[in-house]
Scaffold this motif. Structure first.
Motif, PDB file in Angstrom:
ATOM      1  N   ASP A 144      -0.793  -1.152  -4.566  1.00 43.83           N
ATOM      2  CA  ASP A 144      -1.880  -0.168  -4.466  1.00 43.83           C
ATOM      3  C   ASP A 144      -1.212   1.195  -4.278  1.00 43.83           C
ATOM      4  N   ALA A 145      -0.771   1.766  -5.379  1.00 42.83           N
ATOM      5  CA  ALA A 145       0.094   2.948  -5.344  1.00 42.83           C
ATOM      6  C   ALA A 145      -0.489   4.137  -4.593  1.00 42.83           C
ATOM      7  N   ASP A 146      -1.789   4.357  -4.708  1.00 43.25           N
ATOM      8  CA  ASP A 146      -2.363   5.531  -4.038  1.00 43.25           C
ATOM      9  C   ASP A 146      -3.245   5.178  -2.833  1.00 43.25           C
ATOM     10  N   GLY A 147      -3.339   3.874  -2.506  1.00 41.69           N
ATOM     11  CA  GLY A 147      -4.122   3.469  -1.351  1.00 41.69           C
ATOM     12  C   GLY A 147      -5.618   3.379  -1.587  1.00 41.69           C
ATOM     13  N   ALA A 148      -6.062   3.555  -2.829  1.00 42.26           N
ATOM     14  CA  ALA A 148      -7.495   3.561  -3.124  1.00 42.26           C
ATOM     15  C   ALA A 148      -8.152   2.212  -2.833  1.00 42.26           C
ATOM     16  N   VAL A 149      -7.490   1.123  -3.230  1.00 48.34           N
ATOM     17  CA  VAL A 149      -8.060  -0.208  -2.994  1.00 48.34           C
ATOM     18  C   VAL A 149      -8.088  -0.511  -1.499  1.00 48.34           C
ATOM     19  N   ALA A 150      -7.039  -0.162  -0.789  1.00 51.45           N
ATOM     20  CA  ALA A 150      -6.999  -0.369   0.663  1.00 51.45           C
ATOM     21  C   ALA A 150      -8.144   0.372   1.344  1.00 51.45           C
ATOM     22  N   ASN A 151      -8.414   1.564   0.896  1.00 45.77           N
ATOM     23  CA  ASN A 151      -9.520   2.333   1.475  1.00 45.77           C
ATOM     24  C   ASN A 151     -10.865   1.675   1.221  1.00 45.77           C
ATOM     25  N   VAL A 152     -11.068   1.140   0.027  1.00 41.20           N
ATOM     26  CA  VAL A 152     -12.338   0.494  -0.307  1.00 41.20           C
ATOM     27  C   VAL A 152     -12.576  -0.717   0.599  1.00 41.20           C
ATOM     28  N   TYR A 153     -11.521  -1.502   0.845  1.00 38.42           N
ATOM     29  CA  TYR A 153     -11.668  -2.740   1.612  1.00 38.42           C
ATOM     30  C   TYR A 153     -11.309  -2.593   3.086  1.00 38.42           C
ATOM     31  N   GLY A 154     -10.943  -1.415   3.510  1.00 36.12           N
ATOM     32  CA  GLY A 154     -10.635  -1.193   4.918  1.00 36.12           C
ATOM     33  C   GLY A 154      -9.344  -1.847   5.375  1.00 36.12           C
ATOM     34  N   VAL A 155      -8.377  -1.943   4.491  1.00 39.21           N
ATOM     35  CA  VAL A 155      -7.092  -2.543   4.837  1.00 39.21           C
ATOM     36  C   VAL A 155      -6.201  -1.464   5.426  1.00 39.21           C
ATOM     37  N   ALA A 156      -5.800  -1.683   6.671  1.00 40.50           N
ATOM     38  CA  ALA A 156      -4.937  -0.700   7.315  1.00 40.50           C
ATOM     39  C   ALA A 156      -3.604  -1.303   7.723  1.00 40.50           C
ATOM     40  N   ILE A 178       0.867  -1.175   0.000  1.00 33.30           N
ATOM     41  CA  ILE A 178       0.000   0.000   0.000  1.00 33.30           C
ATOM     42  C   ILE A 178       0.904   1.226   0.000  1.00 33.30           C
ATOM     43  N   ARG A 179       0.688   2.077  -1.004  1.00 35.81           N
ATOM     44  CA  ARG A 179       1.457   3.313  -1.147  1.00 35.81           C
ATOM     45  C   ARG A 179       2.972   3.072  -1.136  1.00 35.81           C
ATOM     46  N   GLY A 180       3.375   1.948  -1.706  1.00 36.85           N
ATOM     47  CA  GLY A 180       4.798   1.629  -1.753  1.00 36.85           C
ATOM     48  C   GLY A 180       5.410   2.024  -3.079  1.00 36.85           C
ATOM     49  N   ASP A 181       6.673   1.738  -3.193  1.00 42.23           N
ATOM     50  CA  ASP A 181       7.422   2.012  -4.406  1.00 42.23           C
ATOM     51  C   ASP A 181       7.496   0.729  -5.234  1.00 42.23           C
ATOM     52  N   ARG A 182       7.213   0.809  -6.509  1.00 37.92           N
ATOM     53  CA  ARG A 182       7.185  -0.359  -7.389  1.00 37.92           C
ATOM     54  C   ARG A 182       8.508  -1.131  -7.344  1.00 37.92           C
ATOM     55  N   ASP A 183       9.629  -0.436  -7.356  1.00 34.75           N
ATOM     56  CA  ASP A 183      10.923  -1.112  -7.320  1.00 34.75           C
ATOM     57  C   ASP A 183      11.138  -1.830  -5.991  1.00 34.75           C
TER      58      ASP A 183
END
Length: 79
Positions: A24-36, A1-6
């Motif tokens: 999940d580069a911008d955290g959008a998917v984590a927000n949808v599913y409540g992944v913290a 989540i919000r990590g660097d691809r490399d």
């Protein structure tokens, strides 16, 4: 989540993972599913019904995951 691809590629190589890993580069998917918390493992029945969610490094060690899978194979819900 919000990590660097490399960094993610390096992690996958270092661990020798052969399964798909998503970024999940911008955290959008984590927000949808409540992944913290990462790592996160979801155990689900066929059809997508969630049985249990394991969060964090203590619940997602190889030994902990093996115990959970063994209980599921015996038809018992994980503790």
């Amino acid at each position: 989540i919000r990590g660097d691809r490399d960094d993610v590629r390096k992690e996958v190589r270092e661990h020798g993972w052969g399964f798909p890993v998503a970024l999940d580069a911008d955290g959008a998917v984590a927000n949808v599913y409540g992944v913290a918390v990462c790592p996160l493992v979801v155990f689900a029945y066929r059809g997508g019904v969630v049985l249990r969610t394991a969060l964090g490094s203590e619940q997602t060690t190889a030994a902990a995951l093996e115990r959970t899978v063994a209980r599921l194979e015996r038809g018992r819900p994980p503790a």
